[in-house]
Write a protein that holds these residues in place. Structure first.
Motif, PDB file in Angstrom:
ATOM      1  N   GLY A   1      -6.775  11.222  -1.717  1.00  0.00           N
ATOM      2  CA  GLY A   1      -6.872  12.346  -2.635  1.00  0.00           C
ATOM      3  C   GLY A   1      -6.909  13.723  -1.997  1.00  0.00           C
ATOM      4  N   ILE A   2      -6.660  13.806  -0.716  1.00  0.00           N
ATOM      5  CA  ILE A   2      -6.600  15.104  -0.056  1.00  0.00           C
ATOM      6  C   ILE A   2      -5.254  15.744  -0.361  1.00  0.00           C
ATOM      7  N   THR A   3      -5.288  16.998  -0.800  1.00  0.00           N
ATOM      8  CA  THR A   3      -4.068  17.656  -1.257  1.00  0.00           C
ATOM      9  C   THR A   3      -3.711  18.868  -0.404  1.00  0.00           C
ATOM     10  N   ASN A   4      -2.440  19.217  -0.459  1.00  0.00           N
ATOM     11  CA  ASN A   4      -1.951  20.419   0.201  1.00  0.00           C
ATOM     12  C   ASN A   4      -0.790  20.955  -0.630  1.00  0.00           C
ATOM     13  N   TYR A   5      -0.707  22.284  -0.749  1.00  0.00           N
ATOM     14  CA  TYR A   5       0.298  22.903  -1.609  1.00  0.00           C
ATOM     15  C   TYR A   5       1.091  23.966  -0.861  1.00  0.00           C
ATOM     16  N   ALA A   6       2.326  24.156  -1.294  1.00  0.00           N
ATOM     17  CA  ALA A   6       3.086  25.302  -0.832  1.00  0.00           C
ATOM     18  C   ALA A   6       2.415  26.566  -1.376  1.00  0.00           C
ATOM     19  N   ASP A   7       2.461  27.642  -0.604  1.00  0.00           N
ATOM     20  CA  ASP A   7       1.810  28.881  -1.035  1.00  0.00           C
ATOM     21  C   ASP A   7       2.350  29.360  -2.385  1.00  0.00           C
ATOM     22  N   SER A   8       3.622  29.103  -2.638  1.00  0.00           N
ATOM     23  CA  SER A   8       4.267  29.612  -3.850  1.00  0.00           C
ATOM     24  C   SER A   8       3.752  28.957  -5.130  1.00  0.00           C
ATOM     25  N   VAL A   9       3.076  27.815  -5.013  1.00  0.00           N
ATOM     26  CA  VAL A   9       2.614  27.113  -6.219  1.00  0.00           C
ATOM     27  C   VAL A   9       1.087  26.991  -6.282  1.00  0.00           C
ATOM     28  N   LYS A  10       0.389  27.445  -5.255  1.00  0.00           N
ATOM     29  CA  LYS A  10      -1.077  27.337  -5.243  1.00  0.00           C
ATOM     30  C   LYS A  10      -1.668  28.048  -6.450  1.00  0.00           C
ATOM     31  N   GLY A  11      -2.622  27.377  -7.103  1.00  0.00           N
ATOM     32  CA  GLY A  11      -3.274  27.953  -8.270  1.00  0.00           C
ATOM     33  C   GLY A  11      -2.520  27.718  -9.569  1.00  0.00           C
TER      34      GLY A  11
ATOM     35  N   LYS B   1       0.844  -1.188   0.000  1.00  0.00           N
ATOM     36  CA  LYS B   1       0.000   0.000   0.000  1.00  0.00           C
ATOM     37  C   LYS B   1       0.888   1.250   0.000  1.00  0.00           C
ATOM     38  N   ILE B   2       0.444   2.259  -0.769  1.00  0.00           N
ATOM     39  CA  ILE B   2       1.124   3.551  -0.746  1.00  0.00           C
ATOM     40  C   ILE B   2       0.250   4.549  -0.006  1.00  0.00           C
ATOM     41  N   HIS B   3       0.801   5.180   0.985  1.00  0.00           N
ATOM     42  CA  HIS B   3       0.056   6.167   1.776  1.00  0.00           C
ATOM     43  C   HIS B   3       0.259   7.548   1.150  1.00  0.00           C
ATOM     44  N   ASP B   4       0.741   8.517   1.897  1.00  0.00           N
ATOM     45  CA  ASP B   4       0.952   9.848   1.346  1.00  0.00           C
ATOM     46  C   ASP B   4       2.040   9.841   0.276  1.00  0.00           C
ATOM     47  N   MET B   5       1.847  10.679  -0.750  1.00  0.00           N
ATOM     48  CA  MET B   5       2.860  10.887  -1.783  1.00  0.00           C
ATOM     49  C   MET B   5       3.048  12.389  -1.952  1.00  0.00           C
ATOM     50  N   GLY B   6       4.249  12.785  -2.327  1.00  0.00           N
ATOM     51  CA  GLY B   6       4.472  14.218  -2.454  1.00  0.00           C
ATOM     52  C   GLY B   6       5.602  14.557  -3.398  1.00  0.00           C
ATOM     53  N   TRP B   7       5.614  15.811  -3.792  1.00  0.00           N
ATOM     54  CA  TRP B   7       6.687  16.390  -4.596  1.00  0.00           C
ATOM     55  C   TRP B   7       7.428  17.420  -3.754  1.00  0.00           C
ATOM     56  N   TYR B   8       8.745  17.357  -3.837  1.00  0.00           N
ATOM     57  CA  TYR B   8       9.617  18.312  -3.173  1.00  0.00           C
ATOM     58  C   TYR B   8      10.563  18.877  -4.228  1.00  0.00           C
TER      59      TYR B   8
ATOM     60  N   GLU C   1      12.419  21.571  -0.180  1.00  0.00           N
ATOM     61  CA  GLU C   1      11.145  22.118   0.306  1.00  0.00           C
ATOM     62  C   GLU C   1       9.973  21.368  -0.292  1.00  0.00           C
ATOM     63  N   LEU C   2       8.892  21.335   0.485  1.00  0.00           N
ATOM     64  CA  LEU C   2       7.669  20.690   0.029  1.00  0.00           C
ATOM     65  C   LEU C   2       6.998  21.542  -1.048  1.00  0.00           C
ATOM     66  N   VAL C   3       6.594  20.884  -2.126  1.00  0.00           N
ATOM     67  CA  VAL C   3       5.826  21.553  -3.182  1.00  0.00           C
ATOM     68  C   VAL C   3       4.340  21.216  -3.038  1.00  0.00           C
ATOM     69  N   ALA C   4       4.047  19.922  -2.947  1.00  0.00           N
ATOM     70  CA  ALA C   4       2.657  19.487  -2.843  1.00  0.00           C
ATOM     71  C   ALA C   4       2.637  18.070  -2.303  1.00  0.00           C
ATOM     72  N   ILE C   5       1.525  17.738  -1.642  1.00  0.00           N
ATOM     73  CA  ILE C   5       1.379  16.413  -1.077  1.00  0.00           C
ATOM     74  C   ILE C   5      -0.057  15.945  -1.293  1.00  0.00           C
ATOM     75  N   ILE C   6      -0.233  14.625  -1.414  1.00  0.00           N
ATOM     76  CA  ILE C   6      -1.562  14.063  -1.624  1.00  0.00           C
ATOM     77  C   ILE C   6      -1.674  12.771  -0.825  1.00  0.00           C
ATOM     78  N   THR C   7      -2.791  12.617  -0.115  1.00  0.00           N
ATOM     79  CA  THR C   7      -3.019  11.387   0.627  1.00  0.00           C
ATOM     80  C   THR C   7      -3.560  10.315  -0.311  1.00  0.00           C
ATOM     81  N   ASN C   8      -3.680   9.086   0.199  1.00  0.00           N
ATOM     82  CA  ASN C   8      -4.189   8.028  -0.675  1.00  0.00           C
ATOM     83  C   ASN C   8      -5.687   8.163  -0.903  1.00  0.00           C
TER      84      ASN C   8
END
Length: 121
Positions: A55-65, A30-37, A46-53
């Motif tokens: 589909g919940i996502t979170n982004y660095a402010d610098s890349v949002k949108g 199983k793969i849990h959280d995945m992310g780009w740094y 630094e964290l760019v974006a992360i996604i849970t298994n």
């Protein structure tokens, strides 16, 4: 063994787009959280974006949108759609995943080797 392999980096002009992919292979339960740094010389990764298994996502402010993270759980693949790229997005982009190799084992973090993204005219 588990491997993460990134692809899709390259040279793009400011305002352009790129799509990064990260394929996980090996013995995976199983793969849990995945992310780009990302990392530039002399700076911390630094964290760019992360996604849970789920589909919940979170982004660095610098890349949002501008950036969109997604995943295909059936293919064990992570994506990063990058639009409206800026010179300050230039970096080596790394894929990270928390992977559980067996139902009785805890998940541990794995890193890919990175893919270079250069935004320049």
């Amino acid at each position: 063994q588990v491997q993460l392999v990134e692809s899709g980096g390259g040279l793009v002009q400011p305002g352009g787009s790129l799509r990064l992919s990260c394929a996980a292979s090996g013995y995976i339960f199983k793969i849990h959280d995945m992310g780009w740094y990302r990392q530039t010389p002399g700076k911390q990764r630094e964290l760019v974006a992360i996604i849970t298994n789920r589909g919940i996502t979170n982004y660095a402010d610098s890349v949002k949108g501008r950036f969109t993270i997604s995943r295909d759980n059936a293919k064990n693949t992570l994506y990063l759609q990058m639009n409206s790229l800026k010179p300050e997005d230039t970096a080596v982009y790394y894929c990270n995943a928390d992977i559980q190799q067996h139902a009785d084992f805890s998940a541990r973090g794995y890193w890919g080797r990175g893919t270079q993204v250069t935004v320049s005219s």
